[in-house]
Design a protein around this motif. Sequence first.
Motif, PDB file in Angstrom:
ATOM      1  N   LEU A 153      53.887  37.573 -42.362  1.00  0.00           N
ATOM      2  CA  LEU A 153      54.997  38.513 -42.546  1.00  0.00           C
ATOM      3  C   LEU A 153      55.754  38.708 -41.239  1.00  0.00           C
ATOM      4  CD1 LEU A 153      56.495  40.488 -44.389  1.00  0.00           C
ATOM      5  CD2 LEU A 153      54.828  42.232 -43.729  1.00  0.00           C
ATOM      6  N   LEU A 154      55.015  38.857 -40.153  1.00  0.00           N
ATOM      7  CA  LEU A 154      55.649  39.012 -38.839  1.00  0.00           C
ATOM      8  C   LEU A 154      56.490  37.789 -38.507  1.00  0.00           C
ATOM      9  CD1 LEU A 154      55.698  40.855 -36.261  1.00  0.00           C
ATOM     10  CD2 LEU A 154      53.883  39.397 -35.393  1.00  0.00           C
ATOM     11  N   SER A 155      55.928  36.615 -38.725  1.00  0.00           N
ATOM     12  CA  SER A 155      56.631  35.369 -38.437  1.00  0.00           C
ATOM     13  C   SER A 155      57.900  35.239 -39.277  1.00  0.00           C
ATOM     14  CB  SER A 155      55.699  34.196 -38.704  1.00  0.00           C
ATOM     15  OG  SER A 155      56.343  32.978 -38.458  1.00  0.00           O
ATOM     16  N   ASP A 156      57.818  35.652 -40.542  1.00  0.00           N
ATOM     17  CA  ASP A 156      58.969  35.545 -41.434  1.00  0.00           C
ATOM     18  C   ASP A 156      60.059  36.554 -41.109  1.00  0.00           C
ATOM     19  OD1 ASP A 156      57.659  33.541 -42.758  1.00  0.00           O
ATOM     20  OD2 ASP A 156      57.057  34.790 -44.463  1.00  0.00           O
ATOM     21  N   ARG A 157      59.695  37.733 -40.656  1.00  0.00           N
ATOM     22  CA  ARG A 157      60.657  38.815 -40.484  1.00  0.00           C
ATOM     23  C   ARG A 157      61.278  38.908 -39.098  1.00  0.00           C
ATOM     24  NH1 ARG A 157      61.928  42.307 -44.624  1.00  0.00           N
ATOM     25  NH2 ARG A 157      60.795  41.605 -46.434  1.00  0.00           N
ATOM     26  N   CYS A 158      60.605  38.398 -38.087  1.00  0.00           N
ATOM     27  CA  CYS A 158      61.086  38.597 -36.712  1.00  0.00           C
ATOM     28  C   CYS A 158      62.024  37.482 -36.268  1.00  0.00           C
ATOM     29  CB  CYS A 158      59.910  38.685 -35.747  1.00  0.00           C
ATOM     30  SG  CYS A 158      58.907  40.156 -36.019  1.00  0.00           S
ATOM     31  N   THR A 159      63.160  37.881 -35.753  1.00  0.00           N
ATOM     32  CA  THR A 159      64.108  36.907 -35.214  1.00  0.00           C
ATOM     33  C   THR A 159      63.987  36.804 -33.702  1.00  0.00           C
ATOM     34  OG1 THR A 159      65.808  38.623 -35.101  1.00  0.00           O
ATOM     35  CG2 THR A 159      65.761  37.249 -37.082  1.00  0.00           C
ATOM     36  N   ASP A 160      63.272  37.731 -33.111  1.00  0.00           N
ATOM     37  CA  ASP A 160      63.055  37.759 -31.664  1.00  0.00           C
ATOM     38  C   ASP A 160      61.622  37.294 -31.408  1.00  0.00           C
ATOM     39  OD1 ASP A 160      62.895  38.354 -28.973  1.00  0.00           O
ATOM     40  OD2 ASP A 160      63.160  40.509 -29.212  1.00  0.00           O
ATOM     41  N   SER A 161      61.413  36.479 -30.401  1.00  0.00           N
ATOM     42  CA  SER A 161      60.067  35.952 -30.171  1.00  0.00           C
ATOM     43  C   SER A 161      59.148  36.942 -29.471  1.00  0.00           C
ATOM     44  CB  SER A 161      60.140  34.651 -29.379  1.00  0.00           C
ATOM     45  OG  SER A 161      60.599  34.893 -28.076  1.00  0.00           O
ATOM     46  N   ARG A 162      59.674  38.010 -28.890  1.00  0.00           N
ATOM     47  CA  ARG A 162      58.804  38.949 -28.154  1.00  0.00           C
ATOM     48  C   ARG A 162      57.712  39.560 -29.025  1.00  0.00           C
ATOM     49  NH1 ARG A 162      63.447  42.251 -25.302  1.00  0.00           N
ATOM     50  NH2 ARG A 162      64.231  41.867 -27.391  1.00  0.00           N
ATOM     51  N   PRO A 163      58.018  40.064 -30.227  1.00  0.00           N
ATOM     52  CA  PRO A 163      56.921  40.594 -31.055  1.00  0.00           C
ATOM     53  C   PRO A 163      55.931  39.505 -31.479  1.00  0.00           C
ATOM     54  CG  PRO A 163      59.052  41.294 -31.927  1.00  0.00           C
ATOM     55  CD  PRO A 163      59.318  40.314 -30.841  1.00  0.00           C
ATOM     56  N   LEU A 164      56.431  38.305 -31.691  1.00  0.00           N
ATOM     57  CA  LEU A 164      55.537  37.195 -32.045  1.00  0.00           C
ATOM     58  C   LEU A 164      54.558  36.924 -30.917  1.00  0.00           C
ATOM     59  CD1 LEU A 164      58.155  34.686 -33.511  1.00  0.00           C
ATOM     60  CD2 LEU A 164      56.644  36.199 -34.787  1.00  0.00           C
ATOM     61  N   LEU A 165      55.082  36.877 -29.689  1.00  0.00           N
ATOM     62  CA  LEU A 165      54.238  36.573 -28.539  1.00  0.00           C
ATOM     63  C   LEU A 165      53.259  37.697 -28.246  1.00  0.00           C
ATOM     64  CD1 LEU A 165      56.912  34.903 -26.264  1.00  0.00           C
ATOM     65  CD2 LEU A 165      55.096  33.794 -27.581  1.00  0.00           C
ATOM     66  N   ALA A 166      53.696  38.947 -28.374  1.00  0.00           N
ATOM     67  CA  ALA A 166      52.803  40.077 -28.134  1.00  0.00           C
ATOM     68  C   ALA A 166      51.661  40.076 -29.149  1.00  0.00           C
ATOM     69  CB  ALA A 166      53.583  41.392 -28.194  1.00  0.00           C
ATOM     70  N   SER A 167      51.987  39.843 -30.403  1.00  0.00           N
ATOM     71  CA  SER A 167      50.954  39.816 -31.439  1.00  0.00           C
ATOM     72  C   SER A 167      50.035  38.615 -31.270  1.00  0.00           C
ATOM     73  CB  SER A 167      51.593  39.809 -32.822  1.00  0.00           C
ATOM     74  OG  SER A 167      52.270  41.025 -33.044  1.00  0.00           O
ATOM     75  N   ALA A 168      50.600  37.471 -30.919  1.00  0.00           N
ATOM     76  CA  ALA A 168      49.769  36.283 -30.688  1.00  0.00           C
ATOM     77  C   ALA A 168      48.789  36.536 -29.552  1.00  0.00           C
ATOM     78  CB  ALA A 168      50.647  35.067 -30.390  1.00  0.00           C
ATOM     79  N   ALA A 169      49.255  37.137 -28.473  1.00  0.00           N
ATOM     80  CA  ALA A 169      48.375  37.432 -27.336  1.00  0.00           C
ATOM     81  C   ALA A 169      47.262  38.392 -27.752  1.00  0.00           C
ATOM     82  CB  ALA A 169      49.190  38.009 -26.184  1.00  0.00           C
ATOM     83  N   ALA A 170      47.611  39.428 -28.523  1.00  0.00           N
ATOM     84  CA  ALA A 170      46.596  40.389 -28.971  1.00  0.00           C
ATOM     85  C   ALA A 170      45.575  39.709 -29.879  1.00  0.00           C
ATOM     86  CB  ALA A 170      47.263  41.553 -29.694  1.00  0.00           C
ATOM     87  N   LEU A 171      46.036  38.852 -30.754  1.00  0.00           N
ATOM     88  CA  LEU A 171      45.122  38.141 -31.648  1.00  0.00           C
ATOM     89  C   LEU A 171      44.188  37.218 -30.865  1.00  0.00           C
ATOM     90  CD1 LEU A 171      47.642  37.432 -34.518  1.00  0.00           C
ATOM     91  CD2 LEU A 171      45.474  38.672 -34.793  1.00  0.00           C
ATOM     92  N   VAL A 172      44.714  36.513 -29.868  1.00  0.00           N
ATOM     93  CA  VAL A 172      43.877  35.621 -29.062  1.00  0.00           C
ATOM     94  C   VAL A 172      42.838  36.442 -28.296  1.00  0.00           C
ATOM     95  CG1 VAL A 172      43.869  34.066 -27.064  1.00  0.00           C
ATOM     96  CG2 VAL A 172      45.542  33.741 -28.893  1.00  0.00           C
ATOM     97  N   ARG A 173      43.286  37.548 -27.674  1.00  0.00           N
ATOM     98  CA  ARG A 173      42.362  38.391 -26.899  1.00  0.00           C
ATOM     99  C   ARG A 173      41.242  38.975 -27.752  1.00  0.00           C
ATOM    100  NH1 ARG A 173      47.109  40.325 -24.513  1.00  0.00           N
ATOM    101  NH2 ARG A 173      47.009  42.158 -25.853  1.00  0.00           N
ATOM    102  N   THR A 174      41.502  39.182 -29.022  1.00  0.00           N
ATOM    103  CA  THR A 174      40.484  39.779 -29.899  1.00  0.00           C
ATOM    104  C   THR A 174      39.728  38.729 -30.713  1.00  0.00           C
ATOM    105  OG1 THR A 174      42.162  40.218 -31.592  1.00  0.00           O
ATOM    106  CG2 THR A 174      41.651  42.004 -30.047  1.00  0.00           C
ATOM    107  N   GLY A 175      39.868  37.470 -30.327  1.00  0.00           N
ATOM    108  CA  GLY A 175      39.074  36.414 -30.946  1.00  0.00           C
ATOM    109  C   GLY A 175      39.645  35.820 -32.214  1.00  0.00           C
TER     110      GLY A 175
END
Length: 135
Positions: free
Chosen positions: A61-83
């Motif tokens: 949903l995030l990938s589909d809705r976001c036109t700016d990469s900043r939220p994508l990158l922030a969420s990706a980083a959080a997901l990686v940090r949490t395994g």
Amino acid sequence: MANPRTLVLRLALVAVAAAVVVSVTAARADQRACEEAGVAIYRNLASRDSVTGTKSARATLLSDRCTDSRPLLASAAALVRTGHPRTAGPLARKAVRDEPENPAAWYALAGTLEASDRARAQAALRRARALNPLS
């Protein structure tokens, strides 16, 4: 009686104004949906009984809705940090597709690939360093 030319110009102006209002409203709705999807991912990560499928659905949903990469990158980083690098992968890949000259996108992609594909992770890191040699 009004001049036909003036009437046509007024109608054209009204049509343009209406199109702008519709466009701005749609952009705001997408931005709100993007923000809500990002918040949902963080809430899901914070909950102890989170389900991986839910994370994937919210990431999509995030990938589909976001036109700016900043939220994508922030969420990706959080997901990686949490395994959850596999869930973060599509977000990082979309950020790279959307902004191929953004070193942060390439660093995020490297983080998602580190455990599963070391060679591609190294290639992503090389690309990020090439784009930002001072990092």
